[in-house]
Design an enzyme around this catalytic site. Structure first.
Site, mmCIF file in Angstrom:
data_model
loop_
_atom_site.group_PDB
_atom_site.id
_atom_site.type_symbol
_atom_site.label_atom_id
_atom_site.label_comp_id
_atom_site.label_asym_id
_atom_site.label_seq_id
_atom_site.Cartn_x
_atom_site.Cartn_y
_atom_site.Cartn_z
ATOM 1 N N ASP A 100 -7.379 8.476 -1.553
ATOM 2 C CA ASP A 100 -8.012 9.524 -0.743
ATOM 3 C C ASP A 100 -8.454 10.704 -1.589
ATOM 4 O O ASP A 100 -9.416 11.384 -1.275
ATOM 5 C CB ASP A 100 -7.064 9.991 0.348
ATOM 6 C CG ASP A 100 -6.926 8.911 1.386
ATOM 7 O OD1 ASP A 100 -6.135 7.984 1.158
ATOM 8 O OD2 ASP A 100 -7.668 8.962 2.385
ATOM 9 N N ASN B 141 -2.705 8.552 -1.860
ATOM 10 C CA ASN B 141 -3.156 7.466 -0.985
ATOM 11 C C ASN B 141 -2.130 7.341 0.142
ATOM 12 O O ASN B 141 -1.132 8.078 0.188
ATOM 13 C CB ASN B 141 -3.302 6.151 -1.770
ATOM 14 C CG ASN B 141 -4.034 5.084 -0.971
ATOM 15 O OD1 ASN B 141 -5.091 5.344 -0.412
ATOM 16 N ND2 ASN B 141 -3.475 3.898 -0.873
ATOM 17 N N LYS B 142 -2.371 6.435 1.041
ATOM 18 C CA LYS B 142 -1.523 6.268 2.232
ATOM 19 C C LYS B 142 -0.044 6.247 1.861
ATOM 20 O O LYS B 142 0.355 5.625 0.865
ATOM 21 C CB LYS B 142 -1.942 4.962 2.937
ATOM 22 C CG LYS B 142 -1.176 4.596 4.170
ATOM 23 C CD LYS B 142 -1.160 5.692 5.206
ATOM 24 C CE LYS B 142 -2.537 6.173 5.609
ATOM 25 N NZ LYS B 142 -2.519 7.447 6.373
HETATM 26 O O1 MRU Z 1 -5.097 7.597 7.256
HETATM 27 P P1 MRU Z 1 -6.179 6.687 6.784
HETATM 28 O O2 MRU Z 1 -6.227 5.382 7.488
HETATM 29 O O3 MRU Z 1 -7.519 7.383 6.761
HETATM 30 O O4 MRU Z 1 -5.793 6.387 5.263
HETATM 31 C C1 MRU Z 1 -6.643 5.592 4.484
HETATM 32 C C2 MRU Z 1 -6.136 5.325 3.128
HETATM 33 O O5 MRU Z 1 -5.104 5.810 2.711
HETATM 34 C C3 MRU Z 1 -7.010 4.493 2.237
HETATM 35 O O6 MRU Z 1 -6.263 3.718 1.362
HETATM 36 C C4 MRU Z 1 -7.913 5.429 1.415
HETATM 37 O O7 MRU Z 1 -8.602 6.296 2.258
HETATM 38 C C5 MRU Z 1 -8.873 4.708 0.579
HETATM 39 S S1 MRU Z 1 -10.139 4.015 1.576
HETATM 40 C C6 MRU Z 1 -11.318 3.337 0.621
#
Ligand code: MRU
Length: 354
Positions: free
Chosen positions: A236, A246-247
């Site tokens: 992110d 990231n998540k």
């Molecule tokens: O909360 P989200 O679903 O928006 O989180 C998304 C992620 O963490 C993805 O791994 C990240 O945005 C990369 S998407 C190409």
């Protein structure tokens, strides 16, 4: 492949990802507030996709602005930037898209308002189209890291649903498949919103890529038993030292990879690298509502009424755990990211090869 977001006849059409995989339903956004609501409520999610949504939201808002010159147009569009920026703080892509739009508007200072409105539509569509091309380039570089017989772990959804199309972490998988390589993917379910179970598993099955779903706490055991060859995730926001947000749960995967000597790759468009941040500790981390944890799918309660909850949506993986970042310009070790800022000519020299 289903598109997460499109601009169709003056409206933004987004797939409501909260309903997947049970229902494929599109939401029509006729004004930017609906787009902002969609980003907040995760109808659309994933860093590149919300950047595209923000750009389209600005374009929609612009069409409704009554202004007869540049300055009054700018005064009216500024609050739209703020509202979209407030929707989700961690992914840098909303900020990136809005800064790009501001630069574009500044370059066209003095042009008629009708021209500015057209420009914003064109720019939003361009951001979407460019994103798909960037992802394909990430895929071409990333496919070099996938070998016949590999099992690839991924976390959350960094697939076509999280982008304009093709995905970031899934792009190397798609290209490797096109190249005829035989491999399989393990998808972490990704509590609490289950992007892995609901979205990644769905997407890969549609692509004909063999995928096995696991609970998040299974990954370590599979690494220990030698059942995972590499991990590829999205990001992110990445700081310029290569620390990766990231998540939530990504950090755990990265540490487990290091412990088990498994390469941990992050697929990242250059737009998600925030060169203004020296390290990951400066990345704003979104906390979301307790209900995402206490209810499954917003319906089924699984925890006692009134229990305390922390719902941290992202974590930061220190760069020492990242084997390489796979970008549209090639793969790089985190320590070499800074050099990307300096010169394009040197890019080739610093590329990381399998
Ligand atoms: O909360 P989200 O679903 O928006 O989180 C998304 C992620 O963490 C993805 O791994 C990240 O945005 C990369 S998407 C190409």
């Amino acid at each position: 492949m289903v598109n997460a977001i499109e601009w169709v006849e003056g409206k933004v059409i987004m797939l409501d990802q909260t309903r997947l995989p049970l229902e494929v339903k599109f939401i029509e956004c006729a004004d930017y507030r609906k787009v902002a609501e969609g980003i907040r409520k995760l109808w659309i999610r994933g860093a590149p996709a919300i950047g595209i949504a923000a750009a389209m939201g600005v374009a929609l808002a612009a069409q409704d602005i009554r202004a007869d010159h540049y300055d009054s147009f700018m005064n009216k569009i500024e609050p739209v930037f703020f509202e979209l920026l407030s929707t989700r703080p961690t992914a840098v892509n909303i900020q990136w898209a809005i800064e790009r739009i501001k630069r574009l508007l500044a370059e066209h200072r003095g042009e008629p308002v009708s021209t500015l409105k057209d420009l914003l539509i064109r720019e939003a569509r361009k951001i979407l189209e460019e994103d798909i091309e960037i992802n394909k380039a990430i895929g071409r570089w990333g496919a070099e890291f996938i070998e016949d017989g590999d099992t690839i772990l991924t976390h959350c959804n960094a697939g076509s649903l999280a982008t304009g199309g093709y995905g970031t972490a899934t792009a190397p998988m798609r290209i490797a498949k096109e190249q005829g390589k035989l491999f399989q993917v393990i998808a972490d379910e990704t509590r609490p919103v289950l992007q892995g179970a609901r979205l990644t598993a769905w997407e890969l099955m549609q692509e004909g890529i063999p995928v096995t779903l696991i609970t998040d706490n299974t990954a370590g055991a599979l690494m220990q038993s030698g059942d995972i060859d590499l991990a590829i995730v999205g990001t992110d926001r990445t700081a310029r030292n290569g620390d990766v947000a990231n998540k939530i749960g990504t950090y755990t995967v990265a540490v487990l990879c290091k412990e088990n000597k498994i390469p941990f790759y992050v697929a990242a468009p250059l737009s998600s690298i925030d060169f203004s941040l020296p390290s990951g500790e400066y990345i704003p981390i979104e906390e979301r509502s307790p209900e995402e944890v206490t209810l499954v799918n917003g319906r089924c309660q699984i925890a006692p009424d009134g229990v305390n909850v922390r719902n941290i949506a992202f974590d930061v993986t220190p760069h020492k755990y990242v084997t390489a970042l796979i970008t549209e310009k090639g793969a790089f070790r985190p320590k070499d990211l800074k050099k990307l800022m300096k010169t394009n000519a040197e890019t080739e020299r610093f590329r990381f090869r399998p």
